[in-house]
Design an enzyme around this catalytic site. Structure first.
Site, PDB file in Angstrom:
ATOM      1  N   ASP A  85      42.541  48.037 -15.961  1.00  0.00           N
ATOM      2  CA  ASP A  85      43.407  47.091 -15.543  1.00  0.00           C
ATOM      3  C   ASP A  85      43.987  47.494 -13.785  1.00  0.00           C
ATOM      4  O   ASP A  85      44.181  48.722 -13.651  1.00  0.00           O
ATOM      5  CB  ASP A  85      44.551  46.951 -16.297  1.00  0.00           C
ATOM      6  CG  ASP A  85      45.262  45.582 -16.176  1.00  0.00           C
ATOM      7  OD1 ASP A  85      44.772  44.503 -15.995  1.00  0.00           O
ATOM      8  OD2 ASP A  85      46.424  45.481 -16.216  1.00  0.00           O
ATOM      9  N   GLU A  86      43.898  46.280 -13.380  1.00  0.00           N
ATOM     10  CA  GLU A  86      44.738  46.480 -11.628  1.00  0.00           C
ATOM     11  C   GLU A  86      43.904  47.545 -10.948  1.00  0.00           C
ATOM     12  O   GLU A  86      44.410  48.402 -10.428  1.00  0.00           O
ATOM     13  CB  GLU A  86      46.088  47.059 -11.775  1.00  0.00           C
ATOM     14  CG  GLU A  86      46.940  46.239 -12.691  1.00  0.00           C
ATOM     15  CD  GLU A  86      47.608  44.865 -12.022  1.00  0.00           C
ATOM     16  OE1 GLU A  86      46.801  44.428 -11.042  1.00  0.00           O
ATOM     17  OE2 GLU A  86      48.289  44.254 -12.554  1.00  0.00           O
TER      18      GLU A  86
END
Ligand code: ZN
EC number: 2.7.1.21
Length: 190
Positions: A85-86
């Site tokens: 994620d991110e």
């Protein structure tokens, strides 16, 4: 051969929801799946990926020894996928380390993130993913101000659009997805 995937989108393009759903799909088939996020984004709280529709997923922070960690976990019990994620906040080195996971362990890595910042410049992590990924997909959403597809992120500082400042400024209530035309018009770039 396993692949390195980059699934990018603007703000509000459902990235966290997709990562949580992908994790759920693997685990309901009894396939172990590891989820990682970056310590830069503390919005979600400690080691948690949260989506806007209220879903949550426990995730570990990415560290320099990510390859060794996944290798060890895979030796303990087979890992079927690694979710990130991110990914935009990761360094070039982090992405190179992640690319060793499909190449040397034959485990797919699916990285989700923004492509560009509010100045419309590529993040380091996203640039390296665009250079290295085997498969690149766009997660789509609609412009905040019209009905076209959003392709850029606009930063609103006290509700006023701005494209100046540091690349990374956390607090996503200040960011909205916009199309290129609205971006130019609202920042007086036309
Ligand atoms: Zn628009």
């Amino acid at each position: 051969m396993a692949k390195l995937y980059f699934r990018y989108g603007t703000m509000q393009s459902n990235k966290s929801n997709q990562i949580i759903t992908t994790h759920h799909q693997y685990t309901t088939q009894s396939k172990r799946c590891l989820a990682y996020t970056t310590p830069i984004d503390s919005r979600s709280g400690y080691k948690k990926i949260k989506s806007r529709v209220g879903l949550e997923l426990e995730a570990e922070y990415i560290t320099d020894d990510i390859f060794e960690k996944v290798n060890k976990e895979n030796e303990k019990e087979k890992v079927f996928a690694v979710l990130i994620d991110e990914a935009q906040f990761l360094s070039k080195k982090d992405i190179h380390n992640l690319s060793d996971i499909p190449d040397l362990l034959d485990i797919p890595v699916i990285a989700f993130g923004l492509k560009t910042d509010f100045r419309n410049e590529l993040f380091e992590g996203s640039r390296t993913l665009l250079e290295l990924a085997d498969a690149i997909d766009e997660l789509k959403t609609v412009c905040q101000f019209c009905n076209k597809k959003a392709t850029l992120n606009m930063r609103l500082h006290n509700n006023i659009p701005t494209n100046v400042g540091e690349s990374i400024q956390i607090g996503d209530e200040e960011y909205v997805p916009v199309c290129r035309k609205c971006y130019k018009e609202r920042l007086d770039l036309v």
